[in-house]
Design a protein around this motif. Structure first.
Motif, PDB file in Angstrom:
ATOM      1  N   GLN A 180     -13.160  -0.080  -5.289  1.00  0.00           N
ATOM      2  CA  GLN A 180     -12.024   0.207  -6.154  1.00  0.00           C
ATOM      3  C   GLN A 180     -11.413  -1.108  -6.619  1.00  0.00           C
ATOM      4  O   GLN A 180     -11.560  -2.137  -5.974  1.00  0.00           O
ATOM      5  N   LEU A 181     -10.726  -1.047  -7.742  1.00  0.00           N
ATOM      6  CA  LEU A 181      -9.965  -2.191  -8.230  1.00  0.00           C
ATOM      7  C   LEU A 181      -8.582  -1.710  -8.659  1.00  0.00           C
ATOM      8  O   LEU A 181      -8.445  -0.668  -9.296  1.00  0.00           O
ATOM      9  N   HIS A 182      -7.594  -2.473  -8.287  1.00  0.00           N
ATOM     10  CA  HIS A 182      -6.225  -2.164  -8.687  1.00  0.00           C
ATOM     11  C   HIS A 182      -6.146  -2.167 -10.214  1.00  0.00           C
ATOM     12  O   HIS A 182      -6.715  -3.036 -10.877  1.00  0.00           O
ATOM     13  N   PRO A 183      -5.437  -1.208 -10.831  1.00  0.00           N
ATOM     14  CA  PRO A 183      -5.386  -1.156 -12.297  1.00  0.00           C
ATOM     15  C   PRO A 183      -4.716  -2.376 -12.930  1.00  0.00           C
ATOM     16  O   PRO A 183      -4.889  -2.626 -14.125  1.00  0.00           O
ATOM     17  N   TYR A 184      -3.986  -3.147 -12.147  1.00  0.00           N
ATOM     18  CA  TYR A 184      -3.341  -4.357 -12.653  1.00  0.00           C
ATOM     19  C   TYR A 184      -4.332  -5.517 -12.790  1.00  0.00           C
ATOM     20  O   TYR A 184      -3.996  -6.551 -13.351  1.00  0.00           O
ATOM     21  N   GLY A 217      -9.402  -5.671  -5.114  1.00  0.00           N
ATOM     22  CA  GLY A 217     -10.227  -4.648  -4.491  1.00  0.00           C
ATOM     23  C   GLY A 217      -9.753  -4.242  -3.116  1.00  0.00           C
ATOM     24  O   GLY A 217     -10.289  -3.309  -2.515  1.00  0.00           O
ATOM     25  N   TYR A 218      -8.757  -4.950  -2.592  1.00  0.00           N
ATOM     26  CA  TYR A 218      -8.294  -4.686  -1.230  1.00  0.00           C
ATOM     27  C   TYR A 218      -6.960  -3.947  -1.214  1.00  0.00           C
ATOM     28  O   TYR A 218      -6.832  -2.871  -0.651  1.00  0.00           O
ATOM     29  N   TYR A 219      -5.951  -4.533  -1.858  1.00  0.00           N
ATOM     30  CA  TYR A 219      -4.592  -4.011  -1.736  1.00  0.00           C
ATOM     31  C   TYR A 219      -4.291  -2.983  -2.835  1.00  0.00           C
ATOM     32  O   TYR A 219      -3.401  -3.156  -3.667  1.00  0.00           O
ATOM     33  N   ILE A 220      -5.055  -1.897  -2.822  1.00  0.00           N
ATOM     34  CA  ILE A 220      -4.873  -0.833  -3.802  1.00  0.00           C
ATOM     35  C   ILE A 220      -3.521  -0.150  -3.550  1.00  0.00           C
ATOM     36  O   ILE A 220      -3.140   0.118  -2.418  1.00  0.00           O
ATOM     37  N   ARG A 225      -1.364   5.533   6.338  1.00  0.00           N
ATOM     38  CA  ARG A 225      -2.534   6.007   5.581  1.00  0.00           C
ATOM     39  C   ARG A 225      -2.905   5.023   4.469  1.00  0.00           C
ATOM     40  O   ARG A 225      -4.092   4.772   4.226  1.00  0.00           O
ATOM     41  N   VAL A 226      -1.906   4.458   3.807  1.00  0.00           N
ATOM     42  CA  VAL A 226      -2.183   3.437   2.790  1.00  0.00           C
ATOM     43  C   VAL A 226      -2.867   2.238   3.425  1.00  0.00           C
ATOM     44  O   VAL A 226      -3.853   1.706   2.900  1.00  0.00           O
ATOM     45  N   CYS A 227      -2.372   1.816   4.575  1.00  0.00           N
ATOM     46  CA  CYS A 227      -2.947   0.650   5.241  1.00  0.00           C
ATOM     47  C   CYS A 227      -4.401   0.882   5.641  1.00  0.00           C
ATOM     48  O   CYS A 227      -5.252   0.021   5.425  1.00  0.00           O
ATOM     49  N   GLU A 244       1.376  -4.521   4.763  1.00  0.00           N
ATOM     50  CA  GLU A 244       2.694  -3.894   4.805  1.00  0.00           C
ATOM     51  C   GLU A 244       3.480  -4.010   3.492  1.00  0.00           C
ATOM     52  O   GLU A 244       3.974  -2.983   3.002  1.00  0.00           O
ATOM     53  N   PRO A 245       3.639  -5.206   2.902  1.00  0.00           N
ATOM     54  CA  PRO A 245       4.305  -5.209   1.583  1.00  0.00           C
ATOM     55  C   PRO A 245       3.522  -4.417   0.547  1.00  0.00           C
ATOM     56  O   PRO A 245       4.118  -3.868  -0.389  1.00  0.00           O
ATOM     57  N   SER A 246       2.214  -4.331   0.718  1.00  0.00           N
ATOM     58  CA  SER A 246       1.418  -3.519  -0.208  1.00  0.00           C
ATOM     59  C   SER A 246       1.757  -2.040  -0.068  1.00  0.00           C
ATOM     60  O   SER A 246       1.725  -1.292  -1.043  1.00  0.00           O
ATOM     61  N   ALA A 247       2.071  -1.618   1.163  1.00  0.00           N
ATOM     62  CA  ALA A 247       2.483  -0.231   1.415  1.00  0.00           C
ATOM     63  C   ALA A 247       3.990  -0.055   1.277  1.00  0.00           C
ATOM     64  O   ALA A 247       4.498   1.058   1.444  1.00  0.00           O
ATOM     65  N   GLU A 248       4.703  -1.162   0.998  1.00  0.00           N
ATOM     66  CA  GLU A 248       6.154  -1.159   0.778  1.00  0.00           C
ATOM     67  C   GLU A 248       6.944  -0.710   2.003  1.00  0.00           C
ATOM     68  O   GLU A 248       7.994  -0.084   1.899  1.00  0.00           O
ATOM     69  N   LEU A 249       6.430  -1.062   3.179  1.00  0.00           N
ATOM     70  CA  LEU A 249       7.146  -0.706   4.408  1.00  0.00           C
ATOM     71  C   LEU A 249       6.732  -1.653   5.524  1.00  0.00           C
ATOM     72  O   LEU A 249       5.542  -1.881   5.744  1.00  0.00           O
ATOM     73  N   GLU A 250       7.726  -2.187   6.235  1.00  0.00           N
ATOM     74  CA  GLU A 250       7.466  -2.967   7.436  1.00  0.00           C
ATOM     75  C   GLU A 250       7.214  -1.980   8.570  1.00  0.00           C
ATOM     76  O   GLU A 250       8.083  -1.171   8.916  1.00  0.00           O
ATOM     77  N   LEU A 251       6.040  -2.028   9.152  1.00  0.00           N
ATOM     78  CA  LEU A 251       5.664  -1.048  10.167  1.00  0.00           C
ATOM     79  C   LEU A 251       6.355  -1.333  11.487  1.00  0.00           C
ATOM     80  O   LEU A 251       6.528  -2.500  11.880  1.00  0.00           O
ATOM     81  N   PRO A 252       6.745  -0.289  12.217  1.00  0.00           N
ATOM     82  CA  PRO A 252       7.310  -0.478  13.553  1.00  0.00           C
ATOM     83  C   PRO A 252       6.305  -1.163  14.479  1.00  0.00           C
ATOM     84  O   PRO A 252       5.091  -1.037  14.299  1.00  0.00           O
ATOM     85  N   VAL A 253       6.828  -1.861  15.479  1.00  0.00           N
ATOM     86  CA  VAL A 253       5.964  -2.574  16.427  1.00  0.00           C
ATOM     87  C   VAL A 253       4.970  -1.609  17.074  1.00  0.00           C
ATOM     88  O   VAL A 253       3.787  -1.926  17.244  1.00  0.00           O
TER      89      VAL A 253
END
Length: 384
Positions: free
Chosen positions: A56-60, A98-101, A339-341, A231-240
């Protein structure tokens, strides 16, 4: 520089892909691509990736490619003639796209610029080794540590590599909170020190043992950095607790081990030509007495093992995400981010695989001097 129209797959990588029968569109509403007839050398071919991990490739991506080239030029990280001649063919932005979709465009742009910087830094490190510049390397090492802790103070540093690093890191720090920033900084301080270890090994003729190399490689490849950037790609800092979940951690490390070891497999000729000592294949040859053919087979066994193990870990992570989705808003947000990660961990396999067969970085046989990449600047910048 000639710009491509938005929504088209231009550049050298796109043209090469089309010529080889590889369809790599960057459609605004679709990131799925299909592969038909790219030529992968048999020793490097992994059918499980080609069939089981759709790229996959990000549309940007088309704008990403142009803007990262403009950033490299603006920050003086590559001379204009080398950007014009080589930047598209090196395919650095393709790797990150191709990674951070799913990442917001500004996040992906910051990651892509940082990644391009990383490649330039890796080349400077290599040239400092090859040309015997320990003082220059020590200065750069000290400056990067300082810029990592206070990027705003180094935005106009005389060394473009330090200024470019400060710019890209400062942008990455803007997306999540102080906790994530401190974690990222700690991880990259470790990367800088690992590069120093590699510098000392190479200048003193030390080939690390297999176990030493595997430990060092997780740092020089920056495993934790690329995992942090999920995490910034998923727009959330994950809990420890999520980040330390055994299945999540195993899946994340497997995608990075695959990338690092597949890179070793593909770059073995390049690194042997350049008197490099840090490659799993070279450690196997030097310390285990393997012939090069045996080392290649062992590298393949390891990278294929990463794929198999990931498939099991991936399912565990998805089951874990289902448990996190407990009916609360926070639970739903966390489960969605997980799931995004894990989807992007999966993307790393295909993105790394195709990058190594499209990027001019690994076409050592086409270089005039097999020990000197044509896209590097041999000067020790920042020393005037």
């Amino acid at each position: 520089m000639q710009r491509r129209a938005p929504g088209t797959a231009g550049g050298v990588c796109g043209r090469q892909a089309a010529e080889r029968g590889l369809f790599v569109p960057a459609f605004p509403r679709s990131t799925t691509t299909s592969h038909t007839a790219i030529r992968v050398p048999p020793a490097l071919s992994l059918p499980v990736i080609e069939t089981g991990f759709p790229r996959q490739l990000h549309p940007y991506w088309p704008r990403l490619q142009d803007r990262t080239k403009a950033w490299l030029l603006r920050k003086r990280l590559m001379p204009a003639d080398k950007i014009e001649a080589y930047a598209d063919g090196l395919c650095y932005t393709d790797l990150m796209a191709g990674y951070y979709i799913g990442a917001p465009d500004e996040v992906l742009q910051a990651i892509a610029d940082y990644s391009a910087w990383f490649f330039v830094w890796d080349d400077r490190h290599d040239r400092d080794v090859i040309h015997g510049r320990p003082a220059a390397w020590r200065r750069l090492r000290t400056r990067l540590h300082a810029a990592l802790d206070s990027p705003r103070d180094h935005l106009h540093h005389q060394d473009p590599l330090v200024a470019g690093f400060a710019d890209s890191v400062g942008r990455l720090y803007s997306f999540l909170g102080r906790g994530w920033n401190a974690r990222f900084a700690g991880h990259f301080h470790d990367v800088i020190e690992a590069y120093d270890t590699e510098f000392r090994n190479r200048t003193s003729g030390v080939v690390p043992t297999v176990d030493e190399y595997l430990e060092l490689r997780r740092l020089t490849f920056a495993h934790w950095i690329w995992i942090d950037l999920l995490e910034p790609s998923a727009e959330l800092e994950l809990p420890v607790a999520v980040r330390r979940n055994p299945a999540f951690l195993r899946a994340a490390l497997l995608c990075q081990d695959f990338a690092a070891w597949y890179n070793d497999l593909c770059s073995l000729p390049k690194e042997m030509a350049g008197d490099e000592f840090h490659n799993l294949g070279i450690s196997l040859i030097h310390h285990e007495g393997m012939r090069i053919e045996e080392a290649v087979r062992e590298l393949r066994r390891r990278v294929e093992g990463c794929v198999t193990e990931f498939l099991g870990a991936e399912q565990e992570v998805l089951r874990y995400a289902a448990r996190l989705d407990d009916g609360t808003v926070r639970g739903a947000e966390t489960a969605s981010a997980v799931r995004v990660c894990v989807r992007n961990m999966r993307n790393w396999f295909s993105s790394v695989y195709w990058f190594h067969h499209e990027s001019g970085r690994y076409r050592v046989d086409s270089w005039d001097d097999r020990s000197t990449p044509p896209y590097v600047n041999n000067e020790a910048a920042g020393e005037k």
